[in-house]
Design a protein around this motif. Structure first.
Motif, PDB file in Angstrom:
ATOM      1  N   LEU A 143      41.006  38.858  41.213  1.00  0.00           N
ATOM      2  CA  LEU A 143      42.219  39.547  41.659  1.00  0.00           C
ATOM      3  C   LEU A 143      42.521  39.236  43.116  1.00  0.00           C
ATOM      4  CD1 LEU A 143      42.071  43.161  40.150  1.00  0.00           C
ATOM      5  CD2 LEU A 143      44.015  41.600  40.004  1.00  0.00           C
ATOM      6  N   GLU A 144      41.503  39.350  43.962  1.00  0.00           N
ATOM      7  CA  GLU A 144      41.686  39.097  45.391  1.00  0.00           C
ATOM      8  C   GLU A 144      42.141  37.671  45.656  1.00  0.00           C
ATOM      9  OE1 GLU A 144      38.062  40.072  47.369  1.00  0.00           O
ATOM     10  OE2 GLU A 144      38.509  42.226  47.470  1.00  0.00           O
TER      11      GLU A 144
ATOM     12  N   TYR B 135      45.350  36.832  38.880  1.00  0.00           N
ATOM     13  CA  TYR B 135      46.169  37.635  37.972  1.00  0.00           C
ATOM     14  C   TYR B 135      47.619  37.741  38.453  1.00  0.00           C
ATOM     15  CZ  TYR B 135      41.796  39.307  35.838  1.00  0.00           C
ATOM     16  OH  TYR B 135      40.581  39.386  35.192  1.00  0.00           O
ATOM     17  N   ARG B 136      47.961  37.029  39.479  1.00  0.00           N
ATOM     18  CA  ARG B 136      49.233  37.245  40.176  1.00  0.00           C
ATOM     19  C   ARG B 136      50.447  37.049  39.269  1.00  0.00           C
ATOM     20  NH1 ARG B 136      48.759  33.865  44.851  1.00  0.00           N
ATOM     21  NH2 ARG B 136      47.465  35.573  45.676  1.00  0.00           N
TER      22      ARG B 136
ATOM     23  N   ASN C 127      39.887  47.518  37.831  1.00  0.00           N
ATOM     24  CA  ASN C 127      40.650  47.003  38.973  1.00  0.00           C
ATOM     25  C   ASN C 127      41.933  46.323  38.507  1.00  0.00           C
ATOM     26  OD1 ASN C 127      37.763  47.256  39.590  1.00  0.00           O
ATOM     27  ND2 ASN C 127      38.297  46.499  41.611  1.00  0.00           N
TER      28      ASN C 127
ATOM     29  N   TYR D 270      44.786  48.734  37.665  1.00  0.00           N
ATOM     30  CA  TYR D 270      45.538  49.284  38.784  1.00  0.00           C
ATOM     31  C   TYR D 270      46.635  48.335  39.256  1.00  0.00           C
ATOM     32  CZ  TYR D 270      43.029  53.607  39.833  1.00  0.00           C
ATOM     33  OH  TYR D 270      42.534  54.883  39.785  1.00  0.00           O
ATOM     34  N   GLU D 271      46.552  47.068  38.871  1.00  0.00           N
ATOM     35  CA  GLU D 271      47.496  46.063  39.352  1.00  0.00           C
ATOM     36  C   GLU D 271      48.606  45.749  38.363  1.00  0.00           C
ATOM     37  OE1 GLU D 271      47.437  44.851  42.408  1.00  0.00           O
ATOM     38  OE2 GLU D 271      45.688  46.120  42.820  1.00  0.00           O
ATOM     39  N   MET D 272      48.418  46.096  37.075  1.00  0.00           N
ATOM     40  CA  MET D 272      49.418  45.759  36.060  1.00  0.00           C
ATOM     41  C   MET D 272      49.144  46.590  34.811  1.00  0.00           C
ATOM     42  SD  MET D 272      47.885  42.059  34.910  1.00  0.00           S
ATOM     43  CE  MET D 272      47.647  41.674  36.655  1.00  0.00           C
TER      44      MET D 272
END
Length: 491
Positions: A241-242, A246-247, A421, A424-426
């Motif tokens: 992720l960092e 996954y962008r 994690n 939380y992003e998608m």
């Protein structure tokens, strides 16, 4: 969720999935209607519906009683059934060349059936070559070769991680991007005792099945399967992720095996988790001749351990702290000048976790102060709690219950996953499904490692994978559905 629904949830112990479905299944806009597939006539549909469960109406059991869901925490084999269940809406308008989402499931089932033998072989190969976190080289190479053979563009050693990889397929121009995860790592000594060989092949099967559906119905979109290393404590997904792995995804899916009653699936959450490594440095000395010249690092470790044991009395029942003292090779007549400890701290949410971690760190600091040792504290990347998207959950639940007779619950787990994690992003979905196990043979036991290579475990994995593929296709193809998915994520 309304206050009334929450009240009902508290009284009944669950939120019936029937309530979730009715507002969630929108129609696909006509601009995505495939133009090259002949529609089935009404008589053909009627015959098909008489032969097998359909996504267009409630399933029935052998005794012709309509199926419903029990309490989300009830895994009992018996099913007391209501007289009516809201039918899901049609996937497309009646004027469309594809009459319903049931035709999509036919394509998915056919694809998975064709893949079944190869996926079974792939699962056993990974199972019989267990590799620890970030050392999954055999799994990396084997899975990359497999995805390339099925028409995916593969990037090996992805994002600077030696055993991470990315497999991508794009059909047409534009469209949304579906993300899927395959885990690969095993545990020390006991091998694939968390069933990551099954997760690996599930991801491959879902990706290929969605690819087939996109091609069959000429729907533009992209499927990305990530090989995610180091789940067993290494936070591989958090690292990816960092680094932007996954962008470009609009949503992400995966599944995980566990112990439980046959044909059961849970859509509950997991605990947030933080890994801590505490190292104490002292001064060696002769333990018999001049112990006063030494500073005992092992004393510091044991004092920290005792402090945390006392702390457990004042933490909430759903919080967890557990750790080990690393082995020491010092002679018994030497004051230990070094002692290491590894700990995992867990709580239901990432905010509660942060507060609990500070209390645990105080135990280390107090032990170092009391023994005059120097403390080095290393914090791993945190695992967030798992946020299941309720729209995706309803869609998946509908598929695996109506088509395959699986029982759905929302039981939470005391385990943790770095997929939290991602959630939380998608918009994300991470169902946990049962595979047959022996008594006391749950995850992280040698018995579960044996269960994870069984034929029954493979069959359960394939069933869940079909439901995920159907859900994944809707993410790409159904505009109204995806809008509801996004709204649920934002809220």
């Amino acid at each position: 969720m309304s206050h009334k629904m929450l009240d009902d949830h508290n009284r009944a112990g669950c939120l019936p999935l029937k309530r979730l479905w009715s507002p969630l299944f929108g129609r696909l806009s006509s601009k995505r209607s495939p133009a090259n597939i002949d529609p089935r006539n009404s008589s053909e549909e009627s015959e098909d519906h008489d032969k097998q469960p359909s996504l267009d109406r409630p399933s029935t059991l052998a005794n012709s009683e309509p199926m419903r869901f029990e309490s989300c925490c009830d895994f009992s084999a018996s099913r007391s059934l209501p007289t009516t269940v809201d039918p899901p809406p049609k996937y497309l308008d009646s004027s469309s060349s594809v009459r319903s989402m049931s035709t999509v499931m036919t394509v998915i089932e056919s694809t998975m059936q064709e893949l079944d033998e190869d996926l079974r072989t792939l699962s056993l190969q990974i199972h019989d070559h267990p590799e620890l976190m970030f050392e999954e080289r055999y799994a990396h190479d084997t899975l990359c070769d497999f995805m390339e053979s099925h028409g995916f563009a593969v990037t090996r050693h992805y994002l600077g991680l030696d055993t991470a990889w990315r497999a991508q397929f794009t059909h047409g121009k534009g469209g949304r991007t579906l993300g899927i995860n395959s885990e690969m790592d095993a545990l020390p000594v006991i091998g694939h005792a968390c069933g990551h060989n099954l997760i690996a092949v599930s991801g491959a099967g879902v990706a290929i099945a969605v690819k087939s559906a996109l091609q069959t119905y000429d729907v533009p979109g992209t499927v990305v399967l990530l090989g995610t290393p180091g789940e067993e404590g290494g936070a591989g997904k958090a690292m990816m992720l960092e680094r932007g792995g996954y962008r470009d995804m609009d949503a992400c899916l995966m599944c995980h095996p566990s112990a439980g009653p046959t044909d059961s699936v849970s859509l509950g959450s997991c605990l947030a988790m933080q890994a801590l490594e505490a190292e104490f440095y002292g001064q060696s000395a002769h333990a018999g001749n001049a112990p006063w010249d030494g500073t005992n690092a092992l004393d510091a470790a044991f004092l920290a351990y005792s402090s945390i044991s006392v702390l457990r009395q004042q933490i909430k029942p759903d919080h967890r702290i557990h750790g080990v003292i690393q082995g020491c090779k010092s002679a018994v007549n030497v004051i230990p000048d070094y002692a290491g400890m590894r700990w995992l701290v867990r709580a239901p949410t990432k905010d509660q976790l942060s507060a609990l971690v500070e209390r645990v760190k105080a135990c280390f600091e107090g032990a170092a102060l009391a023994t005059s040792c120097r403390l080095k504290l290393t914090e791993g990347l945190p695992y967030h709690d798992l946020r299941q998207n309720n729209v995706l959950a309803a869609c998946f639940s509908h598929a695996v219950s109506n088509c395959f007779g699986m029982n759905i619950c929302q039981r939470g787990f005391g385990a943790s996953t770095d997929f939290g994690n991602v959630s939380y992003e998608m918009p994300s979905l991470h169902p946990s499904y049962a595979i047959p196990t022996v008594t006391n043979g749950g995850n992280h036991t040698p018995a579960f490692a044996e269960s994870a290579r069984s034929t029954e475990a493979h069959k359960a994995t394939m069933t869940v994978s079909k439901g995920l593929a159907w859900t994944g296709f809707r993410i790409i193809a159904d505009d109204e559905f995806f809008q509801q998915v996004r709204e649920a994520y934002m809220n």
